[in-house]
Design a protein around this motif. Structure first.
Motif, PDB file in Angstrom:
ATOM      1  N   LYS A 156     -28.998  12.319  16.175  1.00  0.00           N
ATOM      2  CA  LYS A 156     -29.673  12.866  15.015  1.00  0.00           C
ATOM      3  C   LYS A 156     -31.163  13.090  15.303  1.00  0.00           C
ATOM      4  O   LYS A 156     -31.765  12.378  16.102  1.00  0.00           O
ATOM      5  N   TYR A 186     -34.943  14.067  13.101  1.00  0.00           N
ATOM      6  CA  TYR A 186     -35.581  14.164  11.801  1.00  0.00           C
ATOM      7  C   TYR A 186     -37.016  14.658  11.941  1.00  0.00           C
ATOM      8  O   TYR A 186     -37.713  14.319  12.901  1.00  0.00           O
ATOM      9  N   ALA A 207     -33.724  18.098   9.384  1.00  0.00           N
ATOM     10  CA  ALA A 207     -32.876  17.155  10.115  1.00  0.00           C
ATOM     11  C   ALA A 207     -31.762  17.919  10.804  1.00  0.00           C
ATOM     12  O   ALA A 207     -31.409  19.029  10.396  1.00  0.00           O
ATOM     13  N   LEU A 213     -26.796  15.436   3.599  1.00  0.00           N
ATOM     14  CA  LEU A 213     -28.175  14.989   3.711  1.00  0.00           C
ATOM     15  C   LEU A 213     -28.470  14.106   2.506  1.00  0.00           C
ATOM     16  O   LEU A 213     -28.569  14.605   1.382  1.00  0.00           O
ATOM     17  N   LYS A 232     -38.499  10.921   7.894  1.00  0.00           N
ATOM     18  CA  LYS A 232     -37.947   9.754   8.578  1.00  0.00           C
ATOM     19  C   LYS A 232     -38.030   8.522   7.671  1.00  0.00           C
ATOM     20  O   LYS A 232     -39.059   8.257   7.059  1.00  0.00           O
TER      21      LYS A 232
END
Length: 125
Positions: A58, A60, A49, A81, A65
């Motif tokens: 952002k 991922y 990420a 995270l 996800k």
């Protein structure tokens, strides 16, 4: 130069949660984005990420996800995270990294110029 220190790894059962944190110090004004990567034994380091420092965009990796969430606190120069519904395949050493504006690719580990020491995450089945 930016210095990064991770914390929060550990051992958790499948389905559990962990929260990793990364504290940045030094030339934090040069940070354009920060990311998390992971490396399982015998495998290459892979993107997990990333977050752009200025506007909170952002990214991922597909397999995380909906389970992982990256966030940042600009005032404290930290990135976190949150990892939920962990799976045994999430077991790895997790690294925090920071980068400047170039190169632009936030998914490529080679684009990052500062790295933390890594923190172990182990998910038991």
């Amino acid at each position: 130069q930016v210095q990064l220190v991770e914390s929060g790894g550990g051992l958790v059962q499948a389905g559990g949660s962990l929260r990793l944190s990364c504290a940045a110090s030094g030339r934090t004004s040069s940070i354009y984005a920060m990311g998390w990567f992971r490396q399982a034994p015998g495998k290459e380091r892979k993107f997990v990420a990333a977050i752009r420092w200025s506007n909170n965009i952002k990214w991922y990796e597909d397999s995380v996800k909906g389970r992982f969430a990256i966030s940042r606190d600009n005032a404290k120069n930290t990135v976190s995270l949150q990892m939920n519904n962990l799976k045994p395949e999430d077991t790895a050493v997790y690294y925090c990294a920071s980068k400047g504006p170039l190169p632009v690719d936030v998914l490529d580990s080679l684009a990052y110029d500062s790295w933390g020491q890594g923190t172990q995450v182990t998910v038991s089945s």
